[in-house]
Motif scaffolding. Sequence first.
Motif, PDB file in Angstrom:
ATOM      1  N   ASP A 294       4.902  -6.301   1.844  1.00 20.23           N
ATOM      2  CA  ASP A 294       3.604  -7.208   1.425  1.00 20.23           C
ATOM      3  C   ASP A 294       2.764  -6.312   0.310  1.00 20.23           C
ATOM      4  N   ALA A 295       2.707  -6.927  -0.233  1.00 19.04           N
ATOM      5  CA  ALA A 295       2.380  -6.220  -2.491  1.00 19.04           C
ATOM      6  C   ALA A 295       1.892  -5.626  -2.715  1.00 19.04           C
ATOM      7  N   ASP A 296       0.466  -5.654  -0.950  1.00 23.66           N
ATOM      8  CA  ASP A 296      -0.955  -4.651  -1.205  1.00 23.66           C
ATOM      9  C   ASP A 296      -1.084  -3.674  -0.368  1.00 23.66           C
ATOM     10  N   ASN A 297       0.375  -3.077   0.630  1.00 22.48           N
ATOM     11  CA  ASN A 297      -0.103  -1.820   1.251  1.00 22.48           C
ATOM     12  C   ASN A 297       1.914  -1.300   0.888  1.00 22.48           C
TER      13      ASN A 297
ATOM     14  N   GLN B 181      -3.497   0.882   0.122  1.00 18.84           N
ATOM     15  CA  GLN B 181      -3.630  -0.277   0.029  1.00 18.84           C
ATOM     16  C   GLN B 181      -4.009  -0.668  -1.375  1.00 18.84           C
ATOM     17  N   ARG B 182      -3.324  -1.196  -1.640  1.00 18.54           N
ATOM     18  CA  ARG B 182      -4.412  -2.057  -3.300  1.00 18.54           C
ATOM     19  C   ARG B 182      -5.898  -3.006  -2.933  1.00 18.54           C
ATOM     20  N   ASP B 183      -6.801  -2.163  -3.706  1.00 13.13           N
ATOM     21  CA  ASP B 183      -8.131  -3.159  -3.496  1.00 13.13           C
ATOM     22  C   ASP B 183      -8.462  -3.371  -5.398  1.00 13.13           C
TER      23      ASP B 183
ATOM     24  N   ASP C 121      -7.886  -3.828  -8.503  1.00 13.38           N
ATOM     25  CA  ASP C 121      -7.020  -3.037  -9.002  1.00 13.38           C
ATOM     26  C   ASP C 121      -6.414  -1.854  -9.246  1.00 13.38           C
ATOM     27  N   THR C 122      -6.967  -1.095  -8.299  1.00 15.03           N
ATOM     28  CA  THR C 122      -7.113   0.341  -7.746  1.00 15.03           C
ATOM     29  C   THR C 122      -5.632   0.289  -6.593  1.00 15.03           C
ATOM     30  N   TRP C 123      -5.610   1.593  -6.042  1.00 21.44           N
ATOM     31  CA  TRP C 123      -4.988   1.657  -4.709  1.00 21.44           C
ATOM     32  C   TRP C 123      -5.879   2.639  -4.236  1.00 21.44           C
TER      33      TRP C 123
END
Length: 50
Positions: free
Chosen positions: A2-5, A36-38, A40-42
């Motif tokens: 999962d590239a967003d976590n 978690q990605r939001d 362009d930020t984490w």
Amino acid sequence: MDADNVTVLVMLNRMVSTKEAPEAASSASRLSLQMQRDGDTWKLAKLNAL
């Protein structure tokens, strides 16, 4: 995968002294950060002391 976590492991070493105890003492901490990605930020989702 999962590239967003992601999980980030942090090792923190610090030296602490006070006016009452001027001799510096070492203090170590370990942290696990779930991010978690939001857009362009984490952002921090969860913090655990290990």
